[in-house]
Design an enzyme around this catalytic site. Structure first.
Site, short mmCIF file in Angstrom:
data_model
loop_
_atom_site.label_atom_id
_atom_site.label_comp_id
_atom_site.label_asym_id
_atom_site.label_seq_id
_atom_site.Cartn_x
_atom_site.Cartn_y
_atom_site.Cartn_z
N GLY A 45 -10.80 44.11 -2.85
CA GLY A 45 -11.70 44.30 -3.97
C GLY A 45 -11.68 45.72 -4.51
N GLY A 47 -8.92 47.59 -4.70
CA GLY A 47 -7.65 47.86 -5.34
C GLY A 47 -6.49 47.40 -4.48
N THR A 49 -2.81 48.58 -2.02
CA THR A 49 -2.14 49.57 -1.18
C THR A 49 -0.64 49.33 -1.28
OG1 THR A 49 -4.03 49.56 0.34
CG2 THR A 49 -1.99 50.52 1.14
N ASP A 163 -16.21 52.22 11.61
CA ASP A 163 -15.51 50.93 11.46
C ASP A 163 -14.33 50.83 12.43
OD1 ASP A 163 -15.33 48.40 10.40
OD2 ASP A 163 -14.02 48.98 8.76
#
Length: 673
Positions: A45, A47, A49, A163
């Site tokens: 969401g 973009g 890579t 995370d």
């Protein structure tokens, strides 16, 4: 080769010398006349890579992250931009570290933000787990020694990662680990980040304080390290246990081991997985490393080891010693202070009693079950009722599916035993087909005869079957994949797409991309026309199921992980993490109708009554069911009778009966009117 940077393109590589993309016609560019994109690595969401080459460094590989968010609303866009910029800042702050990707550049070009970082040649630990199987103790110890040294550096720079999970740890070709994706990281203020904010992290890995209040401590990352070790030791995603037990799963993690671990490692994991950060014992990576480097004890697969007392508890002994040596005047002053506080507390208790000032609590009717169905030998995960209200289906960890006569409570039949626990059962809208989910296997059954109609085994890319949804006609399956579109592991992307499959043919229909963070639940409307997905990006997205087009985005205040449709498909209920709230939405307008807030703990699931006037809710790890009046937003009934956590609820079509399934191995039937 040159890859197109149009975020809406499939990004097929184009031959050298090509000016425009052969797929979409967009002009091909080399960013800053230096970074040449050659291959798409993943999409989300935020973009895309890309694998790229640095022309100024003899075509050395690097990674380009393009910020092209597919989200709506100013607040959501600002948050997405903040997280993208935050990753660049954290990489810059951490400088050059051999086990953290180096920031090479951060810039804007053609109205897009780009982050360029060092390319890590390796494989993330989730992919390694899938390919090589569960980790043994030695491998986990080596992981801890390597990862904790990285965390020491990160925490010394006053950064909390927030995370940590297998997908964000890459093993390089030389065997060393690299910690990636600092997009969720947070700058530490003073000693802890204490301002409540948006909950960020991944369900199952993120600790309570991070998901409920948005707070982050060094110990928060250490909890995530413990959850990561558990996943690699057992092959079980912590989120699967968290959905049933909340954070209580950390007290019973040993029962899921396939091979025993030593007492030393067991004690370390016990301390890491404490629910409350104050009791987590370890407050720094260095403390864990100190215990890891102690001489090992033998492997003894005995009872779970209780974690040692927290530092706060251990600090009592020095206090007693200090008081023992204190002057007499100090002791008298302390006794005076204690006495004053005791009198204040007594006054607070007795004054309302004698003055008649009391708060009359709201009366909530307690309902007891009219019938208990017994037959399963392990906890029951799911129940479903046929459209005619005559048949009840149940799926259990005992690997069986049972069919019951809802009126009499008698067992009709038990379907052939499955190879794994049955996580979900559903009955088609026409009442002819039962669908069951067990590990990666979807089975369709003839409800009348109990005969198996069809079996579909999900592809190997579908490492987890949760979240999953099946259309009312039993023809379409929606699930969230752990892999990118090209089948490669999502090493550089947190945002797994939603994939739709044709259950009759086993073919993939399409992929839905739009969320900017992990999708944690999907559901399909009663008419089979709308798919809804909830995500940790604080949004709910509505999709046209036949076409795959995005209809609308609903924005919440906290990450959303559970959604349910009303029977008429006009109202949606969403459950959030951190806010402990249930929100009701008008699907036609996208407007929020009401918020239910009188919730003492985190809600695990909800169900609408057929008339849409009441809502039943379950709480993680709780044996109580609550019923809400949706017109007033008040709790009206409370169901007590189970002796363990309730996992699933279902209303009968006439709305007169509620059925619940629990960890206590029982199904209970409740009469509503």
């Amino acid at each position: 080769m040159l890859c197109c940077l149009n975020s809406a393109c499939h990004n097929q590589p184009n031959p050298d010398g090509t000016m425009f993309c052969s797929n979409c016609g967009t002009r091909l560019v080399v960013l800053r006349n230096r970074y040449c994109p050659v291959k798409s690595l993943g999409a989300g969401g935020f973009g895309k890579t890309y694998l790229a080459e640095d022309i100024d460094k003899l075509n050395e590989p690097c990674v380009i992250k393009q910020f092209a968010p597919q989200i709506q609303g100013t607040a959501s866009l600002n948050k997405a931009t903040e997280l993208f910029e935050q990753e660049a800042k954290r990489l810059q702050q951490l400088g050059k570290h051999p086990q953290i990707p180096t920031l090479l550049a951060y810039f804007e070009e053609d109205n897009r933000l780009y982050l360029v970082q060092e390319f890590i040649d390796g494989q993330n630990l989730l992919a390694e787990l899938q390919q090589q199987g569960i980790f043994n103790e030695q491998k986990v110890r080596e992981l801890l020694l390597d990862l904790l040294e990285i965390l020491k550096t990160v925490h010394q720079q006053k950064v909390i990662h927030r995370d940590i999970k297998p997908e964000n740890i890459i093993r390089r070709s030389d065997g060393k680990l690299v910690l990636i994706d600092f997009g969720a990281s947070k700058q530490l203020t003073m000693t802890v980040m204490t301002q409540p904010g948006t909950a960020i992290g991944s369900f199952g890995y993120a600790p309570l304080e991070q998901m409920e209040g948005g707070k982050a401590y060094r110990a928060s990352d250490l909890y995530s390290v413990g959850a990561t070790c558990f996943h690699l030791l057992t092959g079980i995603h912590p989120w699967e246990l968290w959905k049933r037990q909340g954070y209580g799963w950390g007290a019973n993690w040993r029962q899921h081991l396939q091979q025993p671990v030593s007492q030393d490692l067991g004690r370390i994991l016990d301390k890491l997985l404490q629910e409350k950060y104050q009791q987590r014992y370890y407050q720094s990576a260095a403390e864990v490393l100190q215990d890891l480097n102690l001489p090992p004890s033998p492997v003894l697969p005995t009872q779970p080891v209780i974690a040692a007392a927290s530092p706060a508890v251990r600090a009592i002994s020095p206090l007693k010693q200090a008081l023992a040596n204190a002057p007499l005047i100090t002791k008298l002053m302390l006794l005076y202070a204690v006495a004053v506080n005791v009198f204040i507390l007594i006054g607070l208790f007795w004054i309302p009693l004698f003055s008649g000032i009391t708060d009359s609590p709201k009366t909530i009717a307690t309902i007891t079950p009219i019938k208990t169905l017994q037959g399963h030998s392990d906890k029951i995960n799911s129940v479903a009722i046929s459209p005619d209200g005559k048949t009840l289906a149940s799926g259990s960890d005992d690997k069986t599916i049972k069919l019951w006569n809802l009126t009499t409570g008698e067992q009709i039949r038990t379907l052939p035993r499955q190879s794994f626990s049955v996580s979900s059962v559903a009955i088609s809208r026409d009442g002819r087909t039962l669908t069951s989910v067990s590990n990666k296997t979807i089975k369709l059954w003839n409800l009348a005869t109990g005969e198996q109609i069809r079996t579909r085994t999900l592809p190997t890319e579908s490492f987890s079957v949760s979240p999953v949804a099946i259309s009312p006609d039993g023809k379409t399956l929606a699930l969230v994949s752990d892999y990118n579109l090209d089948g490669t592991s999502a090493s550089y992307s947190l945002y797994e797409p939603i994939k739709l499959w044709n259950l009759a043919t086993g073919e993939k229909i399409r992929t839905l991309i739009g969320h900017s963070d992990r999708v944690d639940f999907v559901a399909i409307s009663p008419d089979g026309k709308t798919l809804v997905s909830s995500s940790q990006d604080d949004t709910i997205k509505l999709w046209n199921l036949p076409t795959g087009q995005q209809i609308r985005t609903l924005t919440g205040d906290f990450p959303l992980f559970y959604v349910a449709f009303s029977a008429d498909g006009k109202t949606l209920a969403s459950v959030s993490v951190g806010g402990n709230t249930i929100k009701l939405w008008n699907l036609a307008t996208g407007e929020q109708i009401r918020t239910l807030t009188e919730l003492s703990s985190m809600v695990s699931s909800v169900a609408f009554s057929p008339d849409g006037k009441t809502l039943a809710s379950l709480t993680f790890g709780d044996e109580t069911i609550k019923l809400w009046n949706l017109a007033t937003g008040e709790e009206i009934h409370r169901f007590t009778g189970h002796s363990d956590a309730v996992n699933s609820i279902a209303f009968s079509p006439d709305g007169k009966t509620l059925v619940s399934a629990s960890d206590d191995k029982n199904i209970k039937i409740w009469r509503l009117r």
